[in-house]
Design a protein around this motif. Structure first.
Motif, mmCIF file in Angstrom:
data_model
loop_
_atom_site.group_PDB
_atom_site.id
_atom_site.type_symbol
_atom_site.label_atom_id
_atom_site.label_comp_id
_atom_site.label_asym_id
_atom_site.label_seq_id
_atom_site.Cartn_x
_atom_site.Cartn_y
_atom_site.Cartn_z
ATOM 1 N N ILE A 242 -4.392 8.680 -7.362
ATOM 2 C CA ILE A 242 -2.989 8.962 -7.089
ATOM 3 C C ILE A 242 -2.853 9.752 -5.791
ATOM 4 C CG2 ILE A 242 -2.375 8.902 -9.531
ATOM 5 C CD1 ILE A 242 -2.296 11.961 -9.505
ATOM 6 N N VAL A 243 -1.775 9.473 -5.083
ATOM 7 C CA VAL A 243 -1.440 10.190 -3.860
ATOM 8 C C VAL A 243 -0.176 11.005 -4.154
ATOM 9 C CG1 VAL A 243 -0.803 10.009 -1.423
ATOM 10 C CG2 VAL A 243 -2.454 8.387 -2.415
ATOM 11 N N LEU A 244 -0.229 12.310 -3.881
ATOM 12 C CA LEU A 244 0.872 13.202 -4.209
ATOM 13 C C LEU A 244 1.802 13.385 -3.012
ATOM 14 C CD1 LEU A 244 -1.165 15.984 -6.095
ATOM 15 C CD2 LEU A 244 -0.434 13.722 -6.896
ATOM 16 N N GLY A 245 3.091 13.535 -3.293
ATOM 17 C CA GLY A 245 4.067 13.727 -2.222
ATOM 18 C C GLY A 245 5.156 14.707 -2.630
ATOM 19 N N ARG A 246 5.868 15.223 -1.635
ATOM 20 C CA ARG A 246 6.963 16.163 -1.879
ATOM 21 C C ARG A 246 8.298 15.524 -1.547
ATOM 22 N NH1 ARG A 246 2.932 19.792 0.302
ATOM 23 N NH2 ARG A 246 2.295 21.277 -1.315
ATOM 24 N N GLY A 247 9.327 16.007 -2.248
ATOM 25 C CA GLY A 247 10.659 15.460 -2.039
ATOM 26 C C GLY A 247 10.935 14.302 -2.969
ATOM 27 N N PRO A 248 12.033 13.577 -2.738
ATOM 28 C CA PRO A 248 12.351 12.416 -3.579
ATOM 29 C C PRO A 248 11.277 11.339 -3.447
ATOM 30 C CG PRO A 248 14.240 13.088 -2.254
ATOM 31 C CD PRO A 248 13.061 13.835 -1.715
ATOM 32 N N LYS A 249 11.016 10.632 -4.533
ATOM 33 C CA LYS A 249 10.012 9.569 -4.464
ATOM 34 C C LYS A 249 10.529 8.430 -3.584
ATOM 35 C CE LYS A 249 11.453 6.612 -8.300
ATOM 36 N NZ LYS A 249 11.055 5.931 -9.537
ATOM 37 N N PRO A 250 9.636 7.718 -2.904
ATOM 38 C CA PRO A 250 10.053 6.574 -2.082
ATOM 39 C C PRO A 250 10.723 5.508 -2.955
ATOM 40 C CG PRO A 250 7.798 7.222 -1.575
ATOM 41 C CD PRO A 250 8.189 7.974 -2.801
ATOM 42 N N SER A 251 11.953 5.182 -2.650
ATOM 43 C CA SER A 251 12.705 4.241 -3.484
ATOM 44 C C SER A 251 12.239 2.800 -3.328
ATOM 45 C CB SER A 251 14.200 4.329 -3.150
ATOM 46 O OG SER A 251 14.415 4.041 -1.774
ATOM 47 N N ASP A 252 11.497 2.515 -2.264
ATOM 48 C CA ASP A 252 11.055 1.148 -2.009
ATOM 49 C C ASP A 252 9.624 0.898 -2.488
ATOM 50 O OD1 ASP A 252 9.895 2.831 -0.160
ATOM 51 O OD2 ASP A 252 10.095 1.434 1.529
ATOM 52 N N ASN A 253 9.045 1.858 -3.222
ATOM 53 C CA ASN A 253 7.659 1.719 -3.681
ATOM 54 C C ASN A 253 7.644 1.747 -5.209
ATOM 55 O OD1 ASN A 253 4.922 1.870 -4.258
ATOM 56 N ND2 ASN A 253 4.481 3.266 -2.554
ATOM 57 N N VAL A 254 7.332 0.599 -5.826
ATOM 58 C CA VAL A 254 7.353 0.513 -7.289
ATOM 59 C C VAL A 254 6.187 1.288 -7.909
ATOM 60 C CG1 VAL A 254 8.552 -1.697 -7.321
ATOM 61 C CG2 VAL A 254 6.041 -1.652 -7.257
ATOM 62 N N ARG A 255 5.222 1.696 -7.098
ATOM 63 C CA ARG A 255 4.098 2.466 -7.611
ATOM 64 C C ARG A 255 4.335 3.972 -7.538
ATOM 65 N NH1 ARG A 255 -1.153 0.140 -7.782
ATOM 66 N NH2 ARG A 255 -1.119 -2.113 -7.550
ATOM 67 N N ALA A 256 5.513 4.364 -7.087
ATOM 68 C CA ALA A 256 5.851 5.783 -6.965
ATOM 69 C C ALA A 256 6.573 6.257 -8.229
ATOM 70 C CB ALA A 256 6.717 6.018 -5.737
ATOM 71 N N PHE A 257 6.203 7.440 -8.710
ATOM 72 C CA PHE A 257 6.774 7.992 -9.930
ATOM 73 C C PHE A 257 7.233 9.430 -9.696
ATOM 74 C CE2 PHE A 257 3.922 4.671 -11.226
ATOM 75 C CZ PHE A 257 4.519 4.085 -12.338
#
Length: 203
Positions: free
Chosen positions: A168-183
């Motif tokens: 898994i790759v972690l990120g900050r802020g809202p999840k990318p809306s165009d990536n179905v693998r983002a949760f």
């Protein structure tokens, strides 16, 4: 007091039965959501390892009573939990896989392998292996030749269990809306939390 060969064989059979009973008792319920215990085929629970500053490998292994669906759900739950623990907001499944792991047991214990089939471990096993029958001595079992245990002195069974793994790759802020693998980590915890079985700590 000297033990005869028959007495020794009976003691070995009793010991094998007791060990098997203890192992079954330990696996009487599905694996709860908890940090991993044990190792190799006997590891149950979640584990994670940092690969890069914002990339982790996460896994959850269940026992033979834990369904594939539960194992995969707990993997997602741990990924979300880890995301928030590290100060991030969402995670992306860069890679994900679920493995079926199998081991073959024999009762009483057989062969020079402590009762395991050849090629043990991650679901692979050889097409034949040797075992020692109390009645007939060393024999070979090949699964393609039907039931060889006409003496009924050996019981062979296979135990299956699932392990789910992901990077898994972690990120900050809202999840990318165009990536179905983002949760969204908080949303995952809120959604899956009611179905997560924690270990019973009442003793």
């Amino acid at each position: 007091m000297l033990l005869t060969p028959i007495s020794r064989a009976r003691l070995r059979a009793i010991g094998t039965t007791l060990v098997g009973a203890l192992a079954l008792a330990a696996c009487a319920t599905p694996t709860p959501y908890q940090p991993a215990t044990g190792s190799g085929f006997y590891r149950n629970g979640y584990a994670d390892q940092q690969i890069e500053p914002n990339r982790y490998q996460v896994s959850f292994a269940g026992n033979s009573l834990t369904s594939r669906e539960t194992v995969e759900r707990y993997l997602l739950y741990r990924s979300a939990q880890l995301t928030l623990e590290r100060g991030y907001d969402y995670f992306i499944l860069a890679d994900r896989d679920t493995n079926l792991r199998s081991r073959t047991y024999s009762t009483p214990g057989v062969g020079g392998f402590g009762g395991w089939g050849a090629g043990f471990g991650w679901g692979g096993w050889g097409p034949a292996w040797r075992y020692r029958s109390p009645a007939f001595g060393w024999r070979t079992w090949d699964p393609f030749w039907g039931d060889p245990f006409f003496d009924r002195s050996v019981d062979i069974r296979t135990v299956d269990k699932y392990e789910a793994m992901a990077e898994i790759v972690l990120g900050r802020g809202p999840k990318p809306s165009d990536n179905v693998r983002a949760f969204d980590a908080r949303a995952v915890l809120q959604s899956l939390g009611p179905s997560v079985m924690e270990p019973d700590t009442r003793r």
